[in-house]
Design an enzyme around this catalytic site. Structure first.
Site, short mmCIF file in Angstrom:
data_model
loop_
_atom_site.label_atom_id
_atom_site.label_comp_id
_atom_site.label_asym_id
_atom_site.label_seq_id
_atom_site.Cartn_x
_atom_site.Cartn_y
_atom_site.Cartn_z
CG HIS A 111 38.79 37.74 47.28
ND1 HIS A 111 40.14 37.44 47.53
CD2 HIS A 111 38.76 38.64 46.96
CE1 HIS A 111 40.34 38.27 48.81
NE2 HIS A 111 40.25 39.94 47.94
CG HIS A 113 38.34 43.42 44.56
ND1 HIS A 113 37.07 43.62 45.81
CD2 HIS A 113 39.05 42.21 44.92
CE1 HIS A 113 37.73 43.78 47.10
NE2 HIS A 113 38.52 42.69 46.73
#
Length: 279
Positions: A111, A113
Site C-alpha cells: 500500500h 500513503h
C-alpha cells in the site's frame, strides 16, 4: 559473511486492506480500476490523506509482488497522487511506502500513503500525526467529491450551435434555433384541436412557431427562446416551426446576435408554398 535476510511474514488474508477489498469492512472509496483500489485514510494525517492498494492479494509488500503486476499498480498510484495534489491545491505530495516491519510497515499488504502537503508544513522527514478520531462519513463526503472531480474532470459544455431562420427550408428538420419572441402567443382552433402560434425571429428573418398547450407558457413576448430538434410543419402551404416529443422549447440565457430582421420579405411564414405531389 552477510547475515541471512529475515523471512517475510506469511500473508494474512484477514488484514484490514484484504477485508476492505473483500467488502468485509467499508471504506470511503475514491478510485477503483481493474488492478487498484484507493480510499481515504480512516485516521488521516492531513485532509485528503489517501491509501492506494493493489487488488492482488497474497503479497505482503511491494517488493514481493511480481514485477509486471507492480508496474501496473504503480501507474495507478501516480494517477491517484496527481488527483490528490490537484483536489486539495497541494504544492506537493508525500508518497510513502514501507516494506517490512523494520521500515515501519504495520499492515502486510502492499500500500501507498498519498499525503498532500503545503509549503512550511514539512517537519524534517517525520510523518504528520494521524487523527485521533476516525474519519466520519460527513467529513469524508466533500473530500471524496473533490477527488472525484480531480480524477474525472467534467468536460466543458460545448456552446450550442444554432441555425439561422434564413436557413429554414420547407423540408427542414433537426434544427436548433435561437429566437426572440416578437408578439403575444395566439390560440388557433383547428379541426384536430387547439394549438398556439407566435411570430419569432433572429437577425436573418422571422418565422411563426407552433406550440402545444404545455409549451405556451415558456414563450413570452420579448423573451429569448431556444428550439431544439425543431422541424418544419406546413400549414395551408405556409412554414411553421414546431417540436415533437423529441424536441424542446425552453428559455435561453444567451443574448441575440444583432437586431431581429423584421422585413416583410424575410418572414418565411408569409410565403405560400405550392405543394407538388411526387410522381
Amino acid at each position: 559473511m552477510a547475515a541471512d535476510t529475515p523471512a517475510a511474514p506469511a500473508y494474512d488474508g484477514e488484514n484490514i486492506f484484504a477485508k476492505i477489498l473483500d467488502k468485509k469492512v467499508p471504506c470511503f472509496k475514491i478510485y477503483e480500476s481493474r488492478t487498484t483500489l484507493a480510499f481515504l485514510d480512516a485516521y488521516p494525517m492531513v485532509e485528503g490523506h489517501t491509501i492506494v492498494v493493489p487488488k492482488l492479494k497474497g503479497h505482503v509488500d511491494l517488493l514481493s509482488m511480481p514485477p509486471a503486476k507492480a508496474a501496473d499498480f504503480l501507474s495507478e498510484v501516480q494517477k491517484v497522487a496527481k488527483a490528490v495534489q490537484k483536489a486539495f491545491d497541494a504544492e506537493g505530495v508525500n508518497i510513502w511506502q514501507n516494506n517490512g516491519a523494520a521500515a515501519g510497515q504495520t499492515v502486510f499488504h502492499p500500500h501507498f500513503h498519498i499525503v498532500p502537503r503545503k509549503a512550511g508544513t514539512l517537519d524534517g522527514f517525520s510523518y504528520p500525526a494521524s487523527a485521533k478520531e476516525m474519519l466520519s462519513a460527513d467529513a469524508a463526503k466533500p473530500l471524496m467529491a473533490k477527488l472525484e472531480e480531480a480524477l474525472w474532470p467534467k468536460a466543458p459544455l460545448r456552446k450550442a450551435k444554432f441555425n439561422k431562420v434564413s436557413s429554414i427550408k420547407p423540408n427542414s428538420k433537426g434544427m436548433n434555433l435561437k429566437l426572440k419572441v416578437l408578439a403575444d402567443v395566439e390560440v388557433v382552433e383547428a379541426k384536430f384541436g387547439r394549438f398556439y402560434e407566435v411570430l419569432c425571429g433572429d437577425d436573418t428573418g422571422t418565422v411563426v412557431i407552433s406550440l402545444r398547450e404545455e409549451l405556451k407558457n415558456v414563450v413570452k413576448k420579448d423573451a429569448i427562446i431556444a428550439m431544439r430538434n425543431a422541424a418544419v410543419k406546413m400549414v395551408a402551404g405556409h412554414v411553421r416551426m414546431a417540436v415533437d416529443k423529441w424536441g424542446k422549447v425552453e428559455a435561453c440565457d444567451e443574448e441575440m446576435e444583432g437586431e431581429v430582421d423584421m422585413a416583410t420579405e424575410k418572414n418565411l411564414s408569409a410565403t405560400e408554398y405550392e405543394l407538388v405531389a411526387s410522381a
